[in-house]
Design a protein around this motif. Structure first.
Motif, PDB file in Angstrom:
ATOM      1  N   GLY A   1       3.951  -1.699  11.632  1.00 38.90           N
ATOM      2  CA  GLY A   1       4.880  -2.757  12.021  1.00 38.90           C
ATOM      3  C   GLY A   1       4.223  -4.102  12.197  1.00 38.90           C
ATOM      4  O   GLY A   1       4.834  -5.034  12.726  1.00 38.90           O
TER       5      GLY A   1
ATOM      6  N   THR B   1       1.709  -5.360   9.587  1.00 40.36           N
ATOM      7  CA  THR B   1       0.954  -5.774   8.406  1.00 40.36           C
ATOM      8  C   THR B   1       1.469  -7.135   7.914  1.00 40.36           C
ATOM      9  O   THR B   1       2.678  -7.341   7.785  1.00 40.36           O
ATOM     10  CB  THR B   1       1.082  -4.706   7.297  1.00 40.36           C
ATOM     11  OG1 THR B   1       0.722  -3.448   7.874  1.00 40.36           O
ATOM     12  CG2 THR B   1       0.185  -4.991   6.117  1.00 40.36           C
TER      13      THR B   1
ATOM     14  N   GLY C   1       0.840  -1.208   0.000  1.00 39.84           N
ATOM     15  CA  GLY C   1       0.000   0.000   0.000  1.00 39.84           C
ATOM     16  C   GLY C   1       0.866   1.246   0.000  1.00 39.84           C
ATOM     17  O   GLY C   1       1.831   1.362  -0.764  1.00 39.84           O
TER      18      GLY C   1
HETATM   19  O1  PA5 Z   1      -2.438   4.259   3.263  1.00 43.40           O
HETATM   20  C1  PA5 Z   1      -2.349   3.461   4.182  1.00 43.40           C
HETATM   21  O2  PA5 Z   1      -2.337   3.821   5.359  1.00 43.40           O
HETATM   22  C2  PA5 Z   1      -2.221   1.988   3.897  1.00 43.40           C
HETATM   23  O3  PA5 Z   1      -2.281   1.722   2.558  1.00 43.40           O
HETATM   24  C3  PA5 Z   1      -0.913   1.458   4.459  1.00 43.40           C
HETATM   25  O4  PA5 Z   1       0.148   2.153   3.869  1.00 43.40           O
HETATM   26  C4  PA5 Z   1      -0.764  -0.046   4.211  1.00 43.40           C
HETATM   27  O5  PA5 Z   1      -1.859  -0.737   4.707  1.00 43.40           O
HETATM   28  C5  PA5 Z   1       0.511  -0.553   4.879  1.00 43.40           C
HETATM   29  O6  PA5 Z   1       0.478  -0.310   6.250  1.00 43.40           O
HETATM   30  P1  PA5 Z   1       1.773  -0.399   7.114  1.00 43.40           P
HETATM   31  O7  PA5 Z   1       2.741   0.635   6.652  1.00 43.40           O
HETATM   32  O8  PA5 Z   1       1.316  -0.148   8.513  1.00 43.40           O
HETATM   33  O9  PA5 Z   1       2.326  -1.788   6.946  1.00 43.40           O
END
Ligand code: PA5
Length: 456
Positions: A149, A151, A86
Motif C-alpha cells: 500500500g 509503493t 511488479g
Molecule cells: O514480488 C514482489 O513482492 C514485488 O515485486 C512487489 O509485487 C512489487 O514491488 C509491488 O509491491 P506492492 O504490491 O507492495 O506495491
C-alpha cells in the motif's frame, strides 16, 4: 499432464551422476517447502492456494466476490485500468495477453478495454492513458493493487486516476468504480480505501507479490477480461498435485537449472515462439530474478521470442560467450490452421510448402533451432505446454512458482524476500525530499555525489 519437460538436450552438459550428487540437496529444498522450515517460510501460502479456493469457505466466498466484482466491472465500464507494479500486475497482464492476445484492446468487443498503469514513472505513458480515460463517451473503472500500500509508482498513478474519476463522477460515483486490492490490515492504501468506502480485496499475508497471480491480485483483472478463472485454478491444482509427487517435473526443472549454473551457465533464456507469451516471460523473469538474485548468487533470467529474435539475439546465442542455456517453452496446439496458398508460378520458390499450415513451419523452426543451439554449446530444456488455454496457463503459473521456490532453496537463498529493491527506493525518497532528518542527511550526501557526475 498439461506440461512436459524434456531434458535430452542438456545431455553432455549435465549427467545422471550430477543429478545423483545433488539429490540430497534437492530433497532438503523440497522438505523446506513441505515442512515450512526454510527461510521466508511465512510466505508459503501460494503452495495451497488452488486447494484453498475449492475447500476453504472463506476463500470460496472470496472467489465468488471476485467474480461478482468482475461482472459489475464488465457491465459498467468500457475502460478498465489496472494499477500496480511488479508482482502486483505482471501475472494479470501475462494471463490476459496470453489468453486474449496482445491485440486484446484492438480486437475486443467482449468486455472493457484493459490498460495497465503505475508500473513505471513514465510521464508519456501516464499522460497518454489519462487522455484515453478522459473520453467522456467511455466509462472507466480502476483496480489499484499494492500489497504494501505504499509503493511509489502505483500510489502516484492512483492519485492521478482517482482525481480523474472523482472529477468526472463525483466522490460517490468514483466509489462505485474503484476497487482496491491490498493487505488485510495495514497500509496507506487500506486506510484510504476504508475512508472512501471502496470495495477491497485481500492479498493474503502469506503470499508475496510475485507468487500472487492466483489471488485477487491476478484473479480480479483476469476475470474482468472474461477469462475462466476456475479453469485456471483447476490447472494450478493439477500442477500442485504433480509438483508434490515423487516424479515432479517442477523439481526436476529446478535441479537442472541449478546443475547448469554450477557448470558455468549463468544466464537462463526463456525462449517462446509466440508474441502472446511476451508478458509471461516478463512475469517469469520477475519471479526468478527477484527470488534468486541475491547474496551474490543466482542465474540471470532473460527472454527471447523466436523466430523474431533468431534474427537478432540468435547470433549471440549460437556463437557468443558460452555461459547461457535456454528453457524453450513451446505450445503444442497453439494455432488455427493457416495453410500456405498455392502459387502456380512458384516465383518465391516456396511451393514445396504449399498446403502446409504456418504452424508446420514454426514447428520446424523450433526443432531446427534447438538442434543448432545445442550443437553450438547451449543446453536446452524443453517444456511443451498442451494448449494456450486457461487450464494450461494455471498449470504453467504454478509449475514455475513451485520450481522457483525449490530452486531458491537449492541455491541457498530466501526465495521470498527482495531486500535489494530498497536501495534505489531509499535514495529516491531522499532525493524527492521526503520529510525526516535521515532522509535529509542522505539527500545531502547523494547530491554531493551527483554534483561531479554532470548528468543533466
Ligand atoms: O514480488 C514482489 O513482492 C514485488 O515485486 C512487489 O509485487 C512489487 O514491488 C509491488 O509491491 P506492492 O504490491 O507492495 O506495491
Amino acid at each position: 499432464m498439461a506440461l512436459k519437460l524434456n531434458d535430452i538436450y542438456t545431455r553432455g552438459f549435465i549427467s545422471g551422476a550430477d543429478f545423483d550428487s545433488i539429490a540430497p540437496e534437492v530433497e532438503s529444498a523440497c522438505a523446506k517447502i513441505r515442512d515450512k522450515s526454510g527461510a521466508g517460510s511465512d510466505f508459503l501460502g501460494w503452495v495451497d492456494l488452488p486447494v484453498r479456493y475449492r475447500e476453504d469457505p472463506v476463500a470460496v466466498e472470496e472467489l465468488a466476490q471476485i467474480k461478482k466484482a468482475a461482472e459489475k466491472i464488465r457491465s459498467t465500464c468500457d475502460i478498465f485500468v489496472v494499477i500496480g507494479i511488479g508482482g502486483s500486475y505482471l501475472g494479470a497482464r501475462a494471463a490476459i495477453e496470453f489468453i486474449r492476445s496482445q491485440q486484446y484492446n484492438l480486437l475486443s468487443g467482449d468486455g472493457p478495454q484493459i490498460y495497465f498503469a503505475g508500473n513505471s514513472l513514465s510521464t508519456f505513458d501516464t499522460a497518454n492513458l489519462l487522455k484515453i480515460c478522459s473520453d467522456e463517451s467511455k466509462n472507466v473503472c480502476v483496480n489499484v493493487i499494492s500489497k504494501s500500500g505504499k509503493t511509489t509508482e502505483p500510489a502516484v498513478a492512483f492519485r492521478l486516476f482517482r482525481d480523474l474519476l472523482e472529477r468526472r463522477y463525483g466522490e460517490d460515483g468514483a466509489r462505485e468504480r474503484i476497487f482496491v486490492t491490498t493487505d488485510r490490515a495495514r497500509g496507506k492504501l487500506l486506510e484510504l480505501a476504508r475512508e472512501k468506502g471502496y470495495q477491497t480485496f485481500v492479498v493474503p499475508d502469506d503470499v508475496g507479490g510475485r507468487y500472487s497471480v492466483l489471488t485477487p491480485v491476478g484473479l480480479l483483472p483476469i476475470a474482468v477480461a472474461g477469462i475462466d478463472i476456475d479453469a485456471m485454478l483447476d490447472g494450478a491444482a493439477k500442477a500442485r498435485e504433480d509438483a508434490l509427487s515423487p516424479d515432479s517435473d517442477a523439481v526436476k526443472y529446478a535441479a537442472i537449472r541449478n546443475l547448469l549454473l554450477r557448470s558455468g551457465k549463468s544466464i537462463e533464456i526463456l525462449a517462446t515462439y509466440e508474441s502472446r507469451m511476451a508478458m509471461i516471460a516478463e512475469w517469469w523473469k520477475q519471479l526468478y530474478g527477484e527470488s534468486e538474485g541475491k547474496d551474490g548468487k543466482g542465474l540471470f533470467p532473460a527472454s527471447v521470442i523466436f523466430s523474431t529474435d533468431l534474427h537478432s539475439l540468435g547470433q549471440y546465442i549460437q556463437q557468443g560467450t558460452r555461459n547461457i542455456f535456454e528453457t524453450v517453452l513451446y505450445i503444442k496446439d497453439s494455432a488455427p490452421d493457416l495453410p500456405i496458398p498455392a502459387d502456380p508460378g512458384d516465383v518465391d520458390g516456396l511451393s514445396f510448402l504449399e498446403g502446409n499450415p504456418l504452424e508446420f513451419i514454426s514447428r520446424n523452426a523450433f526443432l531446427a533451432t534447438i538442434l543448432a543451439h545445442y550443437e553450438g554449446g547451449v543446453p536446452n530444456i524443453v517444456l511443451t505446454l498442451d494448449a494456450a488455454d486457461e487450464y494450461n496457463l494455471g498449470y504453467l503459473f504454478y509449475f514455475f512458482e513451485y520450481a522457483c521456490a525449490v530452486s531458491g532453496y537449492l541455491l541457498g537463498v530466501n526465495p521470498f524476500d527482495q531486500p535489494g529493491v530498497e536501495a534505489y527506493k531509499n535514495n529516491m525518497y531522499a532525493l524527492l525530499g521526503m520529510p525526516g532528518a535521515e532522509n535529509e542527511a542522505l539527500r545531502q550526501t547523494l547530491l554531493k555525489r551527483l554534483e561531479s557526475a554532470n548528468l543533466f
